[in-house]
Design an enzyme around this catalytic site. Structure first.
Site, short mmCIF file in Angstrom:
data_model
loop_
_atom_site.label_atom_id
_atom_site.label_comp_id
_atom_site.label_asym_id
_atom_site.label_seq_id
_atom_site.Cartn_x
_atom_site.Cartn_y
_atom_site.Cartn_z
CE LYS A 206 61.98 -0.99 37.82
NZ LYS A 206 61.81 -2.06 38.71
CD GLU B 213 67.24 -3.90 41.50
OE1 GLU B 213 66.77 -2.90 40.96
OE2 GLU B 213 66.58 -4.60 42.30
C1 6PG Z 1 63.72 -0.60 41.43
C2 6PG Z 1 63.77 -1.94 42.12
C3 6PG Z 1 62.41 -2.31 42.61
C4 6PG Z 1 62.42 -3.40 43.66
C5 6PG Z 1 62.85 -4.72 43.13
C6 6PG Z 1 63.24 -5.66 44.25
O1 6PG Z 1 64.14 -0.55 40.30
O2 6PG Z 1 63.31 0.37 42.07
O3 6PG Z 1 64.18 -2.90 41.21
O4 6PG Z 1 61.62 -2.58 41.50
O5 6PG Z 1 63.23 -3.01 44.72
O6 6PG Z 1 61.77 -5.24 42.42
O7 6PG Z 1 63.22 -6.91 43.72
P1 6PG Z 1 63.47 -8.21 44.54
O8 6PG Z 1 62.55 -8.17 45.72
O9 6PG Z 1 63.15 -9.31 43.61
O10 6PG Z 1 64.90 -8.16 44.98
#
Ligand code: 6PG
Length: 506
Positions: A205, A212
């Site tokens: 993850k 991401e």
């Molecule tokens: C997900 C996202 C989620 C979250 C991030 C945001 O897979 O659903 O990644 O886990 O939106 O952790 O991360 P940041 O706040 O560091 O951008």
């Protein structure tokens, strides 16, 4: 009031993610016992959802929750990552959770904490760490799920995880239509698969989030280049992204970008909201963890790290504003063909994206050795095809690449991706060159290209670097005409320049 041992699953933590996961499970016919530290929140949640297919059981304390769940209990915890996870796990054990029960941490916990917890609690419960991606909507209607923990306990969680996960078409890998409240999607392949022992799920993850970060940064750079070189309004860019979303770049992040760019500012209806959003990015840490882990393992995930640094640089808004008055860049006017530039940025984005994923998958490959996991990279790519934030058409290609060759050394070497980059690299290079000429920061595009060019180079300048290290610190060097592991040192600045053979470490 909780009934005796009738719930299929327990859930602790009724913030939005917890509520949505509970409703998703209930929609799939599972009876869910729920607990929240503030009882009022639990009561309001139960009152607001009286008729779910599986049913919700409100619990006022953890003993009630433990008593309500069928054995072996499956208790999902969705509390703030960090010490709260330890506290709740200990409280659950005190409240009667037993050795065979599964306690499943669904937060964005650091994988090393999950490794520790799995070990620490191993004689009291079976501790699982499951990555959950897809945000609030994903949790409600189908997330991508990345569970890690004891292999022999997975069978107890599997039916629930398979039911609530997003579904994709078995042949095409395309996400199946979104579920509606009380009407889950039928058929399709679930975006959930057992990842591996202890912290493997949370690790994967984390890498998902690292990807991401770079995916978002690349899209933002594409937007910024087109905006500044073509001087077009966000609405026109929205149409470009919408068009891209019908081809190789088809993905959730491109889709929402197209949607974002066309939205007007509620306070200034003549303007676009994106122009009013302050350009300082925040972060919660998962991209940073990925980059630190890459550095720790010596894996060149430079674009992922670059995406983190790009956020850090963006956060220096006051400094940047001051510097912009002093540090003058080039005067540049793009006079080329507009369509050609749009197509070039498209190709640069696609090639860079391939490099970003190559880095993420390299990390997981290295983590197998580091943490003694056996990761099925094809399966991981396949569960990212739907539900998660990085879901994209091209994950079907990555799934196919690792299915074809589970030992694939680097995604760049897969025949499909190799051909894509070969075909599109001229335009990719032209975009990077243009960014440099125009003085527009495009660190993600640039670092991805540097990764690609570095990875494909049999010869790099590290020969000189090693010589420098040996010169000032006697750190030794290997020679191209000697076996690997045989080290030498030269007294570079001494008149006799004697070369000494140091050791054969093999
Ligand atoms: C997900 C996202 C989620 C979250 C991030 C945001 O897979 O659903 O990644 O886990 O939106 O952790 O991360 P940041 O706040 O560091 O951008």
């Amino acid at each position: 009031m909780a009934e005796k041992a009738s719930a299929d699953v327990g859930l602790i933590g009724l913030a939005v993610m917890g509520q949505n996961l509970a409703l998703n499970m209930a929609d799939h016919g599972f009876k869910v016992a729920v607990f929240n530290r503030t009882t009022r929140v639990m009561k309001e949640f139960i009152a607001a959802n009286p008729d779910t297919p599986g049913g919700l059981v409100g619990c006022e304390n953890l003993s009630e929750l433990v008593a309500a769940a069928k054995k072996p209990r499956k208790i999902v915890i969705l509390v703030k990552a960090g010490p709260a996870v330890d506290t709740v796990t200990k409280q659950l054990i005190e409240a009667g959770a037993e050795k065979d029960d599964l306690i499943v941490d669904c937060g964005n916990s650091q994988w090393t904490d999950t490794i520790r917890r799995e070990k620490e609690f191993s004689d009291r419960c079976r501790f699982f760490g499951s990555g959950v991606s897809g945000g609030e909507t994903g949790a409600r209607f189908g997330p991508s799920l990345m569970p890690g923990g004891a292999a022999d306990a997975w069978k107890h969680l599997e039916p629930i995880w398979n039911a609530i996960a997003a579904k994709v078409d078995a042949e095409t890998g395309k996400p199946i239509e979104t579920a509606k409240p009380g009407r889950p999607v039928k058929g399709g392949v679930p975006c959930s698969a057992y990842i591996g022992e202890n912290g493997a799920g949370h690790y994967v993850k984390m890498v998902h989030n690292g990807i991401e970060y770079i995916d978002m940064q690349l899209i933002s750079e594409a937007y910024f280049l087109l905006r500044n070189l073509l001087h077009v309004e966000p609405e026109e860019l929205s149409q470009i992204f919408a068009r891209w979303n019908e081809g190789d770049l088809d993905s959730y992040l491109i889709e929402i970008t197209a949607d974002i760019l066309k939205q007007r500012d509620p306070d200034h209806p003549d303007a676009f909201l994106v122009d009013y959003v302050l350009d300082t990015a925040q972060q919660k840490g998962t991209g940073k963890w990925t980059s630190i882990n890459a550095l720790d393992m010596g894996i060149p995930a430079n674009s992922i790290a670059e995406a983190v640094f790009a956020r850090c640089l963006s956060a220096l808004k006051v400094e940047r504003e001051a510097a912009s008055q002093h540090l003058i860049g080039p005067e540049y006017q793009y006079n080329g063909d507009r369509n050609e530039l749009v197509n070039a940025v498209h190709d640069a984005l696609y090639c860079s994206k391939i490099c970003a994923y190559a880095q993420g998958f390299q990390l997981m490959r290295a983590a197998e050795t580091e943490y003694k996991w056996k990761l099925d990279l094809a399966s991981i790519a396949s569960i990212w095809r739907g539900g998660c934030i990085i879901r994209a058409r091209f994950l079907q290609r990555i799934t196919a690449a690792y299915a074809r060759d589970p030992q694939l050394v680097n995604l760049l070497l897969d025949p499909y991706f190799k051909e894509q980059i070969q075909r599109n690299q001229t335009r990719w290079r032209s975009v990077v060159a243009l960014a440099a000429q125009a003085g527009i920061a495009a660190p993600a595009f640039m670092s991805a290209l540097a990764y690609h060019d570095g990875y494909r180079s049999a010869q790099l300048p590290a020969n000189l670097l090693q010589a420098q290290r040996d010169y000032f610190g006697a750190h030794t060097y290997e020679r191209i005409d000697q076996p690997r592991g045989v080290s030498f040192h030269l007294d570079w600045s001494k008149p006799d320049r004697r070369q000494i053979k140091i050791t054969d470490s093999h």
